[in-house]
Design a protein around this motif. Structure first.
Motif, PDB file in Angstrom:
ATOM      1  N   ALA A 107      34.438 -29.083 -26.057  1.00  0.00           N
ATOM      2  CA  ALA A 107      35.304 -30.259 -25.984  1.00  0.00           C
ATOM      3  C   ALA A 107      36.767 -29.853 -26.117  1.00  0.00           C
ATOM      4  N   ALA A 108      37.052 -28.942 -27.052  1.00  0.00           N
ATOM      5  CA  ALA A 108      38.433 -28.482 -27.232  1.00  0.00           C
ATOM      6  C   ALA A 108      38.922 -27.749 -25.992  1.00  0.00           C
ATOM      7  N   LEU A 109      38.084 -26.894 -25.438  1.00  0.00           N
ATOM      8  CA  LEU A 109      38.483 -26.149 -24.245  1.00  0.00           C
ATOM      9  C   LEU A 109      38.702 -27.090 -23.067  1.00  0.00           C
ATOM     10  N   ALA A 110      37.855 -28.096 -22.941  1.00  0.00           N
ATOM     11  CA  ALA A 110      38.005 -29.049 -21.839  1.00  0.00           C
ATOM     12  C   ALA A 110      39.320 -29.806 -21.938  1.00  0.00           C
ATOM     13  N   LEU A 111      39.702 -30.191 -23.151  1.00  0.00           N
ATOM     14  CA  LEU A 111      40.962 -30.910 -23.315  1.00  0.00           C
ATOM     15  C   LEU A 111      42.148 -29.986 -23.059  1.00  0.00           C
ATOM     16  N   LEU A 112      42.052 -28.735 -23.501  1.00  0.00           N
ATOM     17  CA  LEU A 112      43.102 -27.762 -23.205  1.00  0.00           C
ATOM     18  C   LEU A 112      43.254 -27.601 -21.695  1.00  0.00           C
ATOM     19  N   GLU A 113      42.144 -27.428 -21.007  1.00  0.00           N
ATOM     20  CA  GLU A 113      42.198 -27.273 -19.551  1.00  0.00           C
ATOM     21  C   GLU A 113      42.767 -28.518 -18.888  1.00  0.00           C
ATOM     22  N   GLY A 114      42.392 -29.680 -19.416  1.00  0.00           N
ATOM     23  CA  GLY A 114      42.880 -30.920 -18.841  1.00  0.00           C
ATOM     24  C   GLY A 114      44.382 -31.075 -18.960  1.00  0.00           C
ATOM     25  N   GLU A 115      44.935 -30.700 -20.110  1.00  0.00           N
ATOM     26  CA  GLU A 115      46.385 -30.815 -20.292  1.00  0.00           C
ATOM     27  C   GLU A 115      47.130 -29.816 -19.422  1.00  0.00           C
ATOM     28  N   ILE A 116      46.580 -28.619 -19.275  1.00  0.00           N
ATOM     29  CA  ILE A 116      47.214 -27.651 -18.378  1.00  0.00           C
ATOM     30  C   ILE A 116      47.172 -28.174 -16.946  1.00  0.00           C
ATOM     31  N   ALA A 117      46.020 -28.717 -16.544  1.00  0.00           N
ATOM     32  CA  ALA A 117      45.889 -29.247 -15.191  1.00  0.00           C
ATOM     33  C   ALA A 117      46.851 -30.410 -14.958  1.00  0.00           C
ATOM     34  N   ARG A 118      47.021 -31.258 -15.969  1.00  0.00           N
ATOM     35  CA  ARG A 118      47.939 -32.391 -15.835  1.00  0.00           C
ATOM     36  C   ARG A 118      49.375 -31.894 -15.663  1.00  0.00           C
TER      37      ARG A 118
END
Length: 958
Positions: A370-381
């Motif tokens: 979950a933490a990695l997914a949110l990190l990836e999501g913010e980078i993608a955004r």
């Protein structure tokens, strides 16, 4: 330092700062009140950037030495900063760590200088220092103007005439010191991360892949013949930039430089290697276990070198992603979904590439996925939409404002000398800092988005460090990278190599006298509500450093409740009744203000550094934080978790473990000082609620317990007007002000040996000391301080010279009797190689016993700590922060606020007999507590030879 690493700052130190057309403070009326609240405009980003300037001149000697000179007459000081164009990226296979090892050797004396520190510190210099990184090796010192000739003679002697003084004995010793420096770094939580990151990002043989400190095997292989070849190949003046900054000008400097450096012949040019960024062919993920309290996830890429058009937009973009207090990752992962206790992102900039990293410390109980997914999501955004212009402006404002403190420092690490030298060395332009700053100020969201897409859109390396047993061996890491397929290099056999003088005999030049210390006058005023205000006005930079201190600290926590007061202080900036934590952060960034709150043992301080032009709105923000914290339950829950995580980090760190154990044993379990620096009890902190914290705030954060101390570019009428507008109507409650006096006693000093087991530790952390029979400050304390300086108070101290410079068992050791209102404590601390744990304890105790009975103070030591300290005083008070710290210490100890101005006469009256008496009375080894944090399987057999009963503590008990 005299150490391995030195990061290049996000933005070099900025100089000569002036704001045109900026708002002034509200005017005070005749009775000291303010006519109206501040509505003045704030300084614009354009005003800030347009006024930045470090005037300089350059010249080049016939032998290729490049010299840059900046004149700053504010103090009779000159920064001497020497940059060599050789770092770890220049090292061949089998000799990793050599540039840094050589940095250490260059402090060991040259053909005409036996010891670089002794004559310079006697002349009033800061301690000489240096560092090594991938691209360069540097040496720094700041000297009184009258000692510049001496500093130049010594720098030129090691540049031109070193080899005749480098012996096998010196090589063996410094090799051991560097290996202990490596062990000390490896011994930290997450201490092996750097090695693994380099392995994941770069192929074997890439110049930036191996660590600057190198591998143990390569360090052991370095021979005296290698040393001589390395010096001849890399240290010619044509590979050097010399920066002279401060009370000097180019016309004066040129003949001095030509006198000392002109005869040194050119050498080979350092070979420039291909060392650019590398794009991975596919994403790479790696997981390791280590003795850490939290899972840490780092996603990384290599990026472009410092002159690439994308370098600056990437620096700013990564700062917006995870460097600002209001960063994207903070808002999403710490304050938002609360999956992390802390986050960061940065672009570590080097000459030929950069390292782009985003790091998350995962909250306990949160799924890594979950933490990695949110990190990836913010980078993608960030890559998809880019930042806003407001985010860019805030980032650049904060970066520039944070660097203004560097304007006050002519030299040393982070000073103006480094800024100019790095620009000239890396780009051929000493003014490259201006190119970077102007580029930052002109950035658009599209430019940042484009740079982030180009570089962060590539395959990444992701490293996850999980709690568990450490399975990697730090000693085997840091080398070329093919150690699993290639044999280790042969260890140095100490083969005889001819060591002869290579240059002429040269005498030390005379050192001119220094003028009297100028310590600023301290003005006093009282606000409308009775708060006392103290101002030391200094106009070197348009900046104000302010501290609001409260007569309360962590010792006000009852026994069994450690951590309550510190947690309350932490929450002050986490939301007020009118501003959220994010809004506070955004306002700080917009104003270019740095606002901090912290609880010491006896004082809690809310501090602020602000641009003078933005002082009024900055104070409005500070007043809201101090007076109106909301203690919102969601904020309380988040900060509780962060503090619990911080305590867990302490318990994983050998130095923090030793400090916690030492304080508990020395002060006793019933004395609040035992827990003052512990960070608190995790169980207590975890169960705090908003009501308890609000009550703590109401009890201790009140105007009748407050004092405001200010240093900087503001007049007292302006300051009082601004403070009355923000704090003048703050009234104390009707209840009497509480007192933070500690009544509990401490056990009588007694010798104890306490061990805290920390498996897989390549080093042991030692803390040794006892309570001393005085509190606060009393007449004659200066003599005790000087005795301690001789024993363990600096690089030239007896303990450091013995354990580090003679035996090579440690990277460094120090001792002190820290300032406190309550009973003070003598403390010796060091980290030593594990197999020398008991031997190191013996050496420390023997050195203490010998002073003064077997080894009284000698003439050189007396001169260094008396006359040398007097000559050094301008260095101690060069910046606003240094002056502010001195005044706050004087307030804490009840001394005259300008006590420091009396030090020349006080030191001048102290003789050798007085220092010897102080050492005999306070520094002897009887009744000492010895705390050892290390691997019991290695240290227990050693400690049994000390003839002391051994007590054992578990980390969970601390």
């Amino acid at each position: 330092m005299k150490s391995a690493l030195m990061l290049r700052p996000l933005l070099p130190a900025i100089a000569a700062f002036a704001l045109a057309g900026c708002a002034t403070m509200p005017a005070a009326t005749a009775d000291g009140t303010v006519a109206a609240a501040s509505t003045a405009p704030t300084a614009s980003l354009q005003d800030i950037v347009a006024a930045v300037d470090i005037p300089f001149e350059t010249f080049t000697l016939d032998n290729g030495l490049q010299v840059v000179v900046h004149t700053d007459r504010k103090s009779p000081l000159v920064g001497v900063t020497t940059y060599y164009r050789v770092g770890s990226k220049s090292e061949p296979r089998g000799r990793t760590g050599f540039a840094h090892l050589f940095e250490h050797l260059m402090f060991g004396g040259s053909e005409n200088v036996e010891n670089f520190d002794v004559p310079l510190e006697a002349a009033g210099s800061t301690g000489t220092n240096g560092s090594t990184w991938y691209d360069r090796t540097n040496y720094v010192e700041v000297v009184p103007t009258g000692a510049l000739d001496l500093a130049l003679m010594m720098e030129s002697d090691r540049m031109g005439y070193l080899l005749g003084a480098v012996s096998q004995e010196k090589l063996d010793n410094q090799r051991m010191v560097v290996q202990n420096e490596k062990r000390q770094g490896d011994n930290q939580p997450y201490g092996l991360t750097e090695y693994v990151m380099a392995e994941g990002l770069l192929p074997v043989g890439h110049p930036y892949r191996h660590s600057t400190i190198g591998s143990m095997a390569d360090l052991q292989a370095a021979s005296l013949a290698d040393v001589q070849t390395w010096f001849r190949d890399n240290y010619g003046p044509n590979n050097v930039v010399l920066a002279l900054t401060g009370d000097i000008d180019a016309a004066t400097a040129r003949p001095m430089v030509e006198r000392w450096f002109g005869a040194i012949p050119r050498g080979p040019d350092v070979v420039v290697q291909e060392a650019g960024p590398v794009t991975l062919t596919a994403p790479v993920n790696r997981t390791i276990t280590d003795q850490v309290p939290q899972t840490r996830i780092t996603r990384a890429w290599t990026g472009p070198g410092m002159e690439h058009p994308d370098a600056v937009p990437l620096q700013v973009g990564m700062y917006i992603l995870g460097g600002l207090a209001s960063s994207r990752l903070d808002n999403a992962m710490v304050r938002g979904e609360e999956l992390a206790t802390s986050v960061s992102a940065s672009a570590q900039q080097f000459e030929q590439l950069s390292q782009l990293e985003a790091t998350v410390n995962v909250k306990d109980g949160v799924e890594q996925a979950a933490a990695l997914a949110l990190l990836e999501g913010e980078i993608a955004r960030m890559l998809a939409a880019g930042p806003t212009q407001d985010e860019i402006n805030r980032a650049v404002t904060q970066i520039a404002a944070a660097q203004i403190s560097g304007l006050q420092s002519v030299g040393n690490f982070g000073g103006k000398g480094m800024t100019l030298a790095e620009g000239l060395l890396y780009t051929g332009d000493a003014g490259f800092y201006r190119t970077e700053l102007n580029r930052m100020a002109a950035l658009t969201p599209a430019e940042v988005r484009g740079a982030m897409q180009r570089w962060l859109g590539r395959p990444a390396f992701t490293l996850t460090v999980e709690p568990g047993e450490r399975t990697l061996d730090g000693g085997a890491l840091g080398g070329w990278g093919d150690e699993d397929t290639m044999p280790a290099p042969a260890a140095d056999t100490g083969a005889q190599v001819e060591v002869t003088r290579t240059g002429p005999e040269r005498a030390y030049p005379e050192v001119a006298p220094v003028g009297e210390l100028t310590f600023p006058a301290v003005e006093h005023a009282t606000l409308a509500n009775g708060i006392e205000v103290y101002l030391a006005r200094r106009t070197v930079v348009p900046q104000v450093s302010l501290a609001m201190s409260f007569a309360a600290g962590s010792i006000v926590d009852p026994i069994g409740r450690a951590g309550v007061h510190q947690t309350m202080i932490d929450l002050l900036s986490e939301g007020t009744t009118t501003r959220s934590a994010e809004e506070i952060a955004i306002e700080e960034e917009s104003l270019g203000v740095s606002l901090n709150a912290g609880a010491g043992a006896e004082r809690s301080v809310v501090s602020m550094t602000a641009l003078t032009a933005n002082l009024a709105p900055s104070l409005e923000l500070m007043a809201d934080v101090v007076r109106n914290p909301a203690f919102n339950p969601d904020d309380v829950a988040r900060v509780r978790q962060q503090r619990v995580a911080g305590i867990a980090q302490q318990l994983a760190n050998p130095g923090s473990l030793a400090a916690r154990a030492f304080s508990t044993v020395v002060y006793g379990e019933n004395n609040p000082y035992a827990y003052a620096a512990s960070g608190g009890d995790a169980d207590v902190v975890a169960n705090l609620d908003a009501a308890a914290l609000e009550a703590e705030h109401d009890r201790w954060i009140r105007p009748d317990l407050a004092t405001i101390t200010v240093v900087g570019d503001v007049t007292m009428p302006e300051l009082v007007a601004a403070l009355n507008a923000t704090f003048g109507d703050w009234r104390a409650p009707a209840t009497p002000a509480p007192v933070n006096t500690v009544t509990a006693g401490s056990p009588e000093p007694a010798a104890r040996l306490v061990v805290v087991n920390r498996p897989n530790s390549p080093s042991s952390f030692l803390t040794i000391g006892r309570l001393v029979p005085f509190s606060g400050w009393q007449q004659g304390m200066e003599t005790v301080d000087l005795a301690n300086e001789v024993m363990g108070g600096g690089f030239l101290s007896r303990l450091n010279q013995d354990l580090r410079e003679t035996r090579g068992w440690t990277y460094g050791i120090g001792s002190g009797i820290p300032a406190a209102q309550g009973q003070r404590v003598l403390r010796v601390a060091t980290q030593v190689q594990a197999d020398r744990t008991a031997d190191s304890i013996r050496v420390i105790l023997d050195q203490m016993a010998a002073f003064p009975s077997a080894r009284p103070l000698d003439a050189g030591e007396l001169q260094r700590v008396t006359e040398g300290n007097v000559r050094n005083l301008p260095n101690r008070y060069e910046t606003n922060g240094q002056v502010l710290a001195a005044i706050l210490t004087n307030q804490l100890l009840g001394r005259d606020l300008r006590y420091d101005a009396t030090l020349p006469s006080l030191y001048g009256a102290i003789d050798a007999a007085a220092i010897n008496r102080a050492a005999a009375q306070y520094l002897q080894p009887e009744d000492l507590v010895v705390v050892v944090v290390g691997d019991r399987s290695v240290i227990d057999p050693q400690l049994e030879t000390l003839d002391m009963d051994i007590e054992y503590l578990e980390a969970s008990e601390l």
